[in-house]
Design a protein around this motif. Structure first.
Motif, short mmCIF file in Angstrom:
data_model
loop_
_atom_site.label_atom_id
_atom_site.label_comp_id
_atom_site.label_asym_id
_atom_site.label_seq_id
_atom_site.Cartn_x
_atom_site.Cartn_y
_atom_site.Cartn_z
N TYR A 1 0.84 -1.20 0.00
CA TYR A 1 0.00 0.00 0.00
C TYR A 1 0.88 1.25 0.00
CZ TYR A 1 -3.31 3.55 1.66
OH TYR A 1 -4.09 4.68 1.79
N GLU A 2 0.43 2.25 -0.77
CA GLU A 2 1.07 3.56 -0.69
C GLU A 2 -0.01 4.63 -0.89
OE1 GLU A 2 2.86 4.58 -5.04
OE2 GLU A 2 3.89 2.93 -3.99
N LEU A 3 0.27 5.82 -0.40
CA LEU A 3 -0.68 6.92 -0.48
C LEU A 3 -0.13 7.98 -1.43
CD1 LEU A 3 -3.39 7.87 0.78
CD2 LEU A 3 -2.03 9.12 2.48
N ASN A 4 -0.97 8.38 -2.38
CA ASN A 4 -0.62 9.45 -3.31
C ASN A 4 -1.67 10.54 -3.19
OD1 ASN A 4 0.56 10.92 -5.42
ND2 ASN A 4 -0.68 9.87 -6.96
N GLY A 5 -1.38 11.55 -2.38
CA GLY A 5 -2.40 12.55 -2.09
C GLY A 5 -3.53 11.91 -1.31
N GLU A 6 -4.74 11.99 -1.84
CA GLU A 6 -5.88 11.36 -1.17
C GLU A 6 -6.18 9.96 -1.71
OE1 GLU A 6 -9.35 13.72 -1.77
OE2 GLU A 6 -9.36 13.48 -3.95
N HIS A 7 -5.35 9.49 -2.62
CA HIS A 7 -5.60 8.20 -3.27
C HIS A 7 -4.77 7.09 -2.64
CE1 HIS A 7 -6.82 10.51 -7.17
NE2 HIS A 7 -7.81 10.44 -6.29
N GLY A 8 -5.44 6.04 -2.20
CA GLY A 8 -4.76 4.85 -1.72
C GLY A 8 -4.46 3.92 -2.88
N LEU A 9 -3.24 3.43 -2.96
CA LEU A 9 -2.80 2.61 -4.08
C LEU A 9 -2.27 1.27 -3.58
CD1 LEU A 9 -0.73 5.32 -6.03
CD2 LEU A 9 -3.20 4.90 -6.14
N LYS B 1 4.56 -3.73 -8.98
CA LYS B 1 5.03 -3.41 -10.33
C LYS B 1 4.24 -2.25 -10.92
CE LYS B 1 6.62 -8.13 -11.20
NZ LYS B 1 6.52 -9.34 -12.06
N ASP B 2 2.89 -2.29 -10.81
CA ASP B 2 2.05 -1.19 -11.25
C ASP B 2 0.84 -1.13 -10.33
OD1 ASP B 2 0.46 -3.35 -12.12
OD2 ASP B 2 1.29 -3.26 -14.14
N VAL B 3 -0.06 -0.19 -10.59
CA VAL B 3 -1.25 -0.03 -9.76
C VAL B 3 -2.47 -0.37 -10.60
CG1 VAL B 3 -2.64 1.54 -8.35
CG2 VAL B 3 -0.14 1.75 -8.37
N ARG B 4 -3.15 -1.44 -10.24
CA ARG B 4 -4.28 -1.94 -11.01
C ARG B 4 -5.58 -1.69 -10.26
NH1 ARG B 4 -1.99 -7.43 -13.92
NH2 ARG B 4 0.08 -6.57 -14.36
N LEU B 5 -6.57 -1.27 -11.01
CA LEU B 5 -7.87 -0.99 -10.41
C LEU B 5 -8.39 -2.20 -9.64
CD1 LEU B 5 -10.46 0.70 -10.04
CD2 LEU B 5 -11.22 -0.16 -12.28
N GLY B 6 -8.21 -3.40 -10.18
CA GLY B 6 -8.71 -4.60 -9.51
C GLY B 6 -8.09 -4.80 -8.14
N ALA B 7 -6.79 -4.56 -8.01
CA ALA B 7 -6.13 -4.72 -6.72
C ALA B 7 -6.62 -3.69 -5.71
CB ALA B 7 -4.62 -4.61 -6.90
N VAL B 8 -6.81 -2.46 -6.17
CA VAL B 8 -7.32 -1.41 -5.29
C VAL B 8 -8.72 -1.77 -4.79
CG1 VAL B 8 -8.05 1.01 -5.20
CG2 VAL B 8 -5.91 0.39 -6.35
N SER B 9 -9.58 -2.21 -5.70
CA SER B 9 -10.97 -2.52 -5.34
C SER B 9 -11.05 -3.70 -4.38
CB SER B 9 -11.77 -2.82 -6.61
OG SER B 9 -11.82 -1.68 -7.44
N LEU B 10 -10.26 -4.74 -4.63
CA LEU B 10 -10.34 -5.92 -3.78
C LEU B 10 -9.68 -5.70 -2.43
CD1 LEU B 10 -9.88 -8.72 -6.46
CD2 LEU B 10 -11.98 -7.94 -5.36
N ALA B 11 -8.67 -4.85 -2.38
CA ALA B 11 -8.11 -4.48 -1.07
C ALA B 11 -9.17 -3.76 -0.24
CB ALA B 11 -6.88 -3.59 -1.26
N ALA B 12 -9.89 -2.85 -0.89
CA ALA B 12 -10.97 -2.15 -0.18
C ALA B 12 -12.07 -3.11 0.24
CB ALA B 12 -11.54 -1.04 -1.07
N LEU B 13 -12.41 -4.06 -0.63
CA LEU B 13 -13.46 -5.04 -0.30
C LEU B 13 -13.06 -5.87 0.91
CD1 LEU B 13 -16.20 -6.29 -1.17
CD2 LEU B 13 -14.88 -7.94 -2.51
N ALA B 14 -11.79 -6.27 0.99
CA ALA B 14 -11.33 -7.06 2.14
C ALA B 14 -11.53 -6.29 3.44
CB ALA B 14 -9.86 -7.43 1.95
N ILE B 15 -11.28 -4.99 3.40
CA ILE B 15 -11.47 -4.16 4.60
C ILE B 15 -12.95 -4.00 4.90
CG2 ILE B 15 -11.11 -1.88 5.59
CD1 ILE B 15 -8.59 -1.66 3.80
N VAL B 16 -13.74 -3.70 3.87
CA VAL B 16 -15.17 -3.44 4.05
C VAL B 16 -15.89 -4.64 4.66
CG1 VAL B 16 -17.32 -3.11 2.75
CG2 VAL B 16 -15.33 -1.66 2.27
N GLU C 1 -9.66 1.94 8.69
CA GLU C 1 -10.58 2.91 8.11
C GLU C 1 -9.88 3.88 7.16
OE1 GLU C 1 -14.11 5.95 9.61
OE2 GLU C 1 -12.47 5.43 10.98
N SER C 2 -8.71 4.37 7.53
CA SER C 2 -8.02 5.34 6.67
C SER C 2 -7.62 4.72 5.34
CB SER C 2 -6.79 5.91 7.38
OG SER C 2 -5.84 4.89 7.65
#
Length: 581
Positions: free
Chosen positions: A305-313, A317-332, A341-342
């Motif tokens: 995980y890394e933070l770019n401004g207000e965006h969690g990434l 190797k790269d930042v993929r929408l699927g990885a971001v979404s599923l990381a959020a789903l795991a938390i939710v 929460e942050s």
């Protein structure tokens, strides 16, 4: 640790009736019983008695060649073995046992299983310049003989299973070991293929002969029921738990034949595994499993995980929408959501940022024009948002879902974009909404997608162990067969079934149920579940309950298990409630 499967209905030769390569002759067949008076005491005498009592050699038709591949094993470890010749197959078998134990008498007390392969029905084969002699589906069924001048190799099907070797691998190794150029190989190599009778002689705890099909046992469709489905799910759960390391890292991929972990990784699959652990903890109410899921989530976020401004990434190797979404789903979905929460809020911000005005998604964060992997990432994000809407009924969330739905419905139904990989993710997302409130266009889209998906399921072909998987040999453009594909399609199909139940779509209910049951048979075929299908695995605790990638590729990847497990959670619960078994 290993118990016999309830599906091992017959262990003597009669069960070979299910094999595509075996038929029976009368007891007057040309290969007779072993003359036990000529066999010395010890292992060879024990095997001779066992073979004669079962009538194995009497019934083989076509008659096997006068050669035998024999490997002595202990808990999967190869102790000794190889090819042995004789005047006929019985002579070759006993000669192998006598010679192997004569070289090392101490082996006899260590052996608990013997792998036997008796070749028959050799045929000439074409050596191809641009490909293997045979395709992957024949691995573990067919053996191969290669000759080039004085160089020769013969590889039996069980050896290919045990080594997880393809025909291409066998041919390349042959060229490399004998320093044969590609042109010399294609111009002067003689190739033959053969079928083989495959047996596992299990000596402990009690002697028994087990016929094998592709180094395994064929699962009958009739073996799929409530009890076997629950066992399938429970063994997957044990495997998932066993793969989490002390620091929280989940093993991504493992090679049973080598007993080694692979070096690769994929954060989309890793976070989906976290979701699976979270759901397992909720299902069981086990605080220890919940803590394991928390530790796994913490490890993934700490390392990727890394933070770019207000965006969690999520960067690997790269930042993929699927990885971001599923990381959020795991938390939710987690009971320890507040702790993260942050992270959740920043990851959700990123998914919102990557939705374009027309309803399409930017799929890679670092490239505003990216459109790759729309079949996967769009549905993974819709599933996250549907879960959030289920919790909050937030109108802003449903507006985003509807905007993306309108775009991707048209996109998917365009023939040039249509792909089965799109279907399960969008199905799960939309059914989650549709069980809350009806959206007729969305409902019809779910049914249209899944009706079409059924045509992808393989229900015929030369080898019955492939039946039920989601792969159409006539449409290879949609990708190769894979356990994770069958698993994720079942995740979507059980939700489509639930929607059909909700709307009393009886005909669809029947078709979806039938496809699910066939898919479960395929998953049962792929699971490492006993000492027969692990006959060559020495580190059995690492694979028990895991899922092979295909019937002929024994590599275990985490998504092979997680998708099937989460699908089974809902299948068992739904079918139990509906009395649908």
């Amino acid at each position: 640790m290993m118990t016999r499967r309830s599906r091992l209905v017959q262990v003597l030769l009669g069960s070979l009736a299910c094999s595509a390569t075996v038929s029976f002759a009368s007891p007057s067949g040309r290969v007779g019983p072993i003359d036990e008076s000529k066999v010395r005491t010890g292992l060879s005498a024990q095997v001779a008695r066992l073979v004669d009592e079962a009538g194995v050699l009497l019934r083989l038709d076509p008659v096997p060649l006068p050669r035998a591949w024999v490997v002595l094993r202990r808990r999967g470890e190869r102790l000794a073995g190889g090819w042995y010749s004789g005047s006929d197959a019985r002579d070759a078998l006993i000669r192998a046992l006598v010679e192997l134990t004569a070289k090392n008498p101490k082996l006899e007390s260590r052996v608990d299983a013997i792998e036997i392969c008796l070749p028959h029905s050799q045929e000439s084969a074409l050596v191809r310049k641009g490909g293997a002699v045979l395709s992957n589906v024949h691995r573990g069924i067919k053996g191969i003989v290669l000759e080039n001048g004085e160089a020769k190799v013969m590889v039996c099907p069980t050896a290919m299973v045990a080594g997880n070797r393809s025909f291409d691998n066998v041919e390349k190794r042959f060229r490399d070991e004998h320093h044969i150029s590609l042109s010399d190989y294609s111009d002067h190599t003689v190739a033959r293929t053969f079928d083989a009778y495959q047996f596992l002689l299990r000596l402990k705890p009690e002697p028994v002969i087990i016929p094998m099909f592709r180094g395994n046992q064929l699962i009958a469709q009739s073996a799929v029921n409530r009890s076997t489905a629950r066992r399938l799910k429970d063994l997957m759960a044990k495997w998932l738990i066993s793969q989490v390391q002390p620091d929280g890292r989940m093993i991504y991929r493992y090679f049973p034949s080598r007993g080694e972990e692979a070096k690769g990784n994929n954060m989309i699959r890793q976070f989906m595994a976290t979701v699976a652990l979270v759901r397992l903890g909720k299902e069981t109410g086990d605080a220890g499993i919940a803590e394991l899921a928390r530790k796994n989530l913490r490890y993934n976020l700490d390392h990727f995980y890394e933070l770019n401004g207000e965006h969690g990434l999520i960067r690997y190797k790269d930042v993929r929408l699927g990885a971001v979404s599923l990381a959020a789903l795991a938390i939710v979905e987690a009971p320890f959501r507040k702790e993260f929460e942050s992270y959740e809020l920043a990851l959700r911000k990123t998914t919102e940022y990557m939705l374009r005005g027309d309803g399409s998604f930017q799929t890679f964060y670092d490239n505003r024009d990216s459109t790759d992997n729309q079949n996967f990432y769009s549905g993974e994000t819709q599933l996250l948002w549907a879960t959030l809407y289920e919790q909050t009924r937030d109108k802003a969330i449903i507006e985003r879902i509807q905007r993306a739905f309108r775009y991707y419905r048209a996109w998917h139904l365009d023939e040039k974009n249509r792909n089965p990989a799109f279907i399960p993710w969008h199905t799960q997302a939309y059914v989650k909404l549709l069980l809350l409130e009806d959206h007729p266009e969305m409902r019809e889209f779910v049914f249209e997608m899944n009706d079409w998906l059924l045509s992808m399921q393989q229900n015929d072909g030369d080898y019955p162990d492939t039946y039920g998987r989601f792969y159409d040999p006539k449409r290879p453009k949609f990708g190769p067969p894979h356990a994770s594909s069958t698993g994720v399609y079942l995740e979507g199909l059980i939700d489509a079934y639930r929607l059909a139940v909700e709307h009393k779509e009886q005909e669809r209910m029947a078709r979806y149920r039938d496809a699910i049951m066939r898919g479960l048979r395929s998953l049962m075929q792929l699971q490492f579940a006993d000492d027969v299908d692990m006959f060559y695995v020495s580190k059995r605790e690492r694979v028990y309950g895991g899922m092979r990638t295909t019937e002929y590729d024994n590599g275990i990847r985490v998504d092979n298990v997680q998708h099937a497990f989460m699908g089974l959670q809902r299948i068992v619960k739904t079918f139990d409630g509906e009395g649908a078994w």
